[in-house]
Write a protein that holds these residues in place. Structure first.
Motif, PDB file in Angstrom:
ATOM      1  N   ALA A 152     -91.177  62.811-106.270  1.00 19.02           N
ATOM      2  CA  ALA A 152     -92.466  62.254-106.686  1.00 19.02           C
ATOM      3  C   ALA A 152     -92.875  62.785-108.049  1.00 19.02           C
ATOM      4  CB  ALA A 152     -93.535  62.581-105.643  1.00 19.02           C
ATOM      5  N   ALA A 153     -92.658  64.080-108.287  1.00 21.03           N
ATOM      6  CA  ALA A 153     -93.021  64.660-109.579  1.00 21.03           C
ATOM      7  C   ALA A 153     -92.141  64.102-110.695  1.00 21.03           C
ATOM      8  CB  ALA A 153     -92.889  66.178-109.518  1.00 21.03           C
ATOM      9  N   TYR A 154     -90.894  63.758-110.371  1.00 17.45           N
ATOM     10  CA  TYR A 154     -89.987  63.253-111.402  1.00 17.45           C
ATOM     11  C   TYR A 154     -90.321  61.825-111.814  1.00 17.45           C
ATOM     12  CZ  TYR A 154     -85.727  61.534-113.601  1.00 17.45           C
ATOM     13  OH  TYR A 154     -84.831  60.951-114.461  1.00 17.45           O
ATOM     14  N   ILE A 155     -90.633  60.973-110.843  1.00 19.32           N
ATOM     15  CA  ILE A 155     -90.843  59.561-111.171  1.00 19.32           C
ATOM     16  C   ILE A 155     -92.277  59.267-111.599  1.00 19.32           C
ATOM     17  CG2 ILE A 155     -89.057  58.934-109.521  1.00 19.32           C
ATOM     18  CD1 ILE A 155     -91.224  57.810-107.712  1.00 19.32           C
ATOM     19  N   ARG A 156     -93.191  60.225-111.438  1.00 21.66           N
ATOM     20  CA  ARG A 156     -94.589  59.984-111.770  1.00 21.66           C
ATOM     21  C   ARG A 156     -94.791  59.573-113.234  1.00 21.66           C
ATOM     22  NH1 ARG A 156     -96.565  64.506-109.986  1.00 21.66           N
ATOM     23  NH2 ARG A 156     -96.809  63.722-107.864  1.00 21.66           N
ATOM     24  N   PRO A 157     -94.057  60.157-114.207  1.00 22.40           N
ATOM     25  CA  PRO A 157     -94.284  59.757-115.605  1.00 22.40           C
ATOM     26  C   PRO A 157     -93.889  58.311-115.915  1.00 22.40           C
ATOM     27  CG  PRO A 157     -93.212  61.904-115.496  1.00 22.40           C
ATOM     28  CD  PRO A 157     -93.149  61.316-114.122  1.00 22.40           C
ATOM     29  N   PHE A 158     -93.068  57.687-115.057  1.00 25.51           N
ATOM     30  CA  PHE A 158     -92.616  56.327-115.318  1.00 25.51           C
ATOM     31  C   PHE A 158     -93.702  55.340-114.906  1.00 25.51           C
ATOM     32  CE2 PHE A 158     -88.796  58.824-114.949  1.00 25.51           C
ATOM     33  CZ  PHE A 158     -87.941  58.289-115.909  1.00 25.51           C
ATOM     34  N   GLN A 159     -94.021  54.435-115.816  1.00 19.84           N
ATOM     35  CA  GLN A 159     -95.075  53.463-115.517  1.00 19.84           C
ATOM     36  C   GLN A 159     -94.610  52.422-114.513  1.00 19.84           C
ATOM     37  OE1 GLN A 159     -96.624  51.544-118.997  1.00 19.84           O
ATOM     38  NE2 GLN A 159     -98.267  50.488-117.893  1.00 19.84           N
ATOM     39  N   ILE A 160     -93.362  51.965-114.649  1.00 19.06           N
ATOM     40  CA  ILE A 160     -92.790  50.986-113.722  1.00 19.06           C
ATOM     41  C   ILE A 160     -91.802  51.723-112.828  1.00 19.06           C
ATOM     42  CG2 ILE A 160     -91.452  48.862-113.498  1.00 19.06           C
ATOM     43  CD1 ILE A 160     -92.495  48.012-116.206  1.00 19.06           C
ATOM     44  N   TRP A 163     -87.893  50.101-110.002  1.00 16.46           N
ATOM     45  CA  TRP A 163     -86.440  50.210-110.147  1.00 16.46           C
ATOM     46  C   TRP A 163     -85.898  51.415-109.386  1.00 16.46           C
ATOM     47  CZ3 TRP A 163     -85.061  45.723-111.295  1.00 16.46           C
ATOM     48  CH2 TRP A 163     -85.752  44.950-112.226  1.00 16.46           C
ATOM     49  N   PHE A 164     -86.712  52.444-109.180  1.00 18.73           N
ATOM     50  CA  PHE A 164     -86.282  53.557-108.338  1.00 18.73           C
ATOM     51  C   PHE A 164     -86.101  53.083-106.898  1.00 18.73           C
ATOM     52  CE2 PHE A 164     -88.290  55.746-111.895  1.00 18.73           C
ATOM     53  CZ  PHE A 164     -87.408  56.790-112.128  1.00 18.73           C
ATOM     54  N   TRP A 165     -86.976  52.206-106.466  1.00 18.14           N
ATOM     55  CA  TRP A 165     -86.853  51.613-105.134  1.00 18.14           C
ATOM     56  C   TRP A 165     -85.550  50.818-105.034  1.00 18.14           C
ATOM     57  CZ3 TRP A 165     -91.121  47.965-102.710  1.00 18.14           C
ATOM     58  CH2 TRP A 165     -90.799  47.721-101.372  1.00 18.14           C
ATOM     59  N   ALA A 205     -81.249  59.036-100.952  1.00 14.23           N
ATOM     60  CA  ALA A 205     -81.609  57.736-101.524  1.00 14.23           C
ATOM     61  C   ALA A 205     -82.821  57.153-100.810  1.00 14.23           C
ATOM     62  CB  ALA A 205     -80.419  56.774-101.420  1.00 14.23           C
ATOM     63  N   ARG A 206     -82.912  57.387 -99.512  1.00 14.54           N
ATOM     64  CA  ARG A 206     -84.060  56.883 -98.768  1.00 14.54           C
ATOM     65  C   ARG A 206     -85.343  57.568 -99.216  1.00 14.54           C
ATOM     66  NH1 ARG A 206     -84.727  53.676 -94.349  1.00 14.54           N
ATOM     67  NH2 ARG A 206     -86.954  53.192 -94.218  1.00 14.54           N
ATOM     68  N   GLY A 207     -85.247  58.860 -99.547  1.00 14.83           N
ATOM     69  CA  GLY A 207     -86.414  59.562-100.059  1.00 14.83           C
ATOM     70  C   GLY A 207     -86.912  58.976-101.368  1.00 14.83           C
ATOM     71  N   VAL A 208     -85.971  58.635-102.261  1.00 19.09           N
ATOM     72  CA  VAL A 208     -86.349  58.005-103.537  1.00 19.09           C
ATOM     73  C   VAL A 208     -87.028  56.665-103.283  1.00 19.09           C
ATOM     74  CG1 VAL A 208     -85.450  57.052-105.700  1.00 19.09           C
ATOM     75  CG2 VAL A 208     -84.517  59.189-104.803  1.00 19.09           C
ATOM     76  N   ASP A 215     -95.631  53.651-103.692  1.00 21.90           N
ATOM     77  CA  ASP A 215     -96.361  53.457-104.944  1.00 21.90           C
ATOM     78  C   ASP A 215     -96.535  51.970-105.242  1.00 21.90           C
ATOM     79  OD1 ASP A 215     -97.295  54.633-107.684  1.00 21.90           O
ATOM     80  OD2 ASP A 215     -95.815  53.115-108.216  1.00 21.90           O
ATOM     81  N   VAL A 216     -95.450  51.196-105.094  1.00 23.77           N
ATOM     82  CA  VAL A 216     -95.515  49.760-105.369  1.00 23.77           C
ATOM     83  C   VAL A 216     -96.464  49.074-104.394  1.00 23.77           C
ATOM     84  CG1 VAL A 216     -94.189  47.612-105.369  1.00 23.77           C
ATOM     85  CG2 VAL A 216     -93.223  49.670-106.404  1.00 23.77           C
TER      86      VAL A 216
END
Length: 269
Positions: A152-160, A163-165, A205-208, A215-216
């Motif tokens: 969560a801390a890693y992907i937070r800076p990404f606006q979109i 694609w992680f999903w 991968a499921r956690g990501v 979020d989406v």
């Protein structure tokens, strides 16, 4: 002692060192499996493109999606979205239907590759060590939940973040398809450890995907409709999973061959 006597079960034992007519060399089995997976990939890719085209066309026809949405949730046009932006509220019918399909398919995959029943069943049928069966649930749960704190801390800076999903879903699919290949070609402790490793990758991968999907969903579906979305997805997945179990019990009388396991894992992927 002849070579036949020394290795009576070896596939290359016999006259002239050639494999018997009814034995397929492991290399040929691997090529056949890879060929089958490639054909499966082509079929999935074709239908994915077809579904994508249908979804794109449907998004251009808001009236159709609105009717489906209203049929499911019983909401009229005077809906109020207090916790999502107004533009997201306008797109909520299409997003709801798209997320419903996605979540349903994801839950079907979870049911068909369940770590409490299906994976232990497969490990037992492969002759894997029994203690590996006890690792499936801890790896599945801990591997998906604990890393979310860092993800969560890693992907937070990404606006979109959608694609992680998508990337997480692809990794999950390949992990389960890898289990199908292992089930087809290997046995014993080797197969068991590889399946456990693939399960660990699946869990990460499921956690990501879990972090990104929440979020989406939070940005596109109002709070009052998220429970409905989850409930209908669980209902659809439950119907499919129970149908597979009923098919195994009633049609095969509980006596399942290896092909059933391959089909379950490929379907889950």
């Amino acid at each position: 002692m002849t070579s036949d006597q020394a290795n009576p079960g070896h596939p290359i034992s016999g006259s002239g060192g050639l494999p018997p007519d009814n034995v397929i060399p492991p290399s040929t089995e691997l090529l056949l499996a890879l060929g089958g997976l490639y054909r499966l990939f082509e079929v999935v890719r074709y239908y994915s493109l077809t579904v994508s085209a249908v979804v794109v066309k449907a998004k251009n026809q808001r009236g159709t999606l609105s009717r489906i949405y209203n049929l499911i949730v019983g909401e009229d046009h005077a809906r109020v979205c207090k916790d999502i932006p107004e533009d997201a509220c306008d797109e909520q019918p299409g997003n709801f239907v798209t997320l419903l399909i996605s979540n349903t398919l994801s839950k079907i995959g979870d049911g068909l590759a369940d770590t409490k029943l299906v994976i232990p069943w497969i490990l037992t049928s492969l002759g894997a060590p029994l203690f590996l069966t006890g690792l499936t649930v801890p790896i599945r749960e801990a591997g998906a939940l604990i890393p979310q704190l860092f993800i969560a801390a890693y992907i937070r800076p990404f606006q979109i973040r959608k694609w992680f999903w998508s990337a997480g879903s692809v990794m999950q699919a390949f992990s389960v398809l890898g289990m199908a290949v292992v089930t087809a070609l290997l046995a014993g402790a080797t197969a068991g450890w590889i399946i456990i490793g693939l399960l660990a990758i699946f869990s990460l991968a499921r956690g990501v995907s879990s972090v990104a999907s929440k979020d989406v969903t939070g940005k596109t579906i109002s709070r009052g409709r998220r429970g409905t979305l989850s409930g209908y997805a669980a209902l659809g997945a439950g119907v499919v999973t129970v149908s597979v179990g009923a098919y195994a019990k009633l049609v095969h009388q509980g006596e399942l061959g290896d092909e059933f396991f391959y089909g379950v894992l490929i379907g889950a992927g």
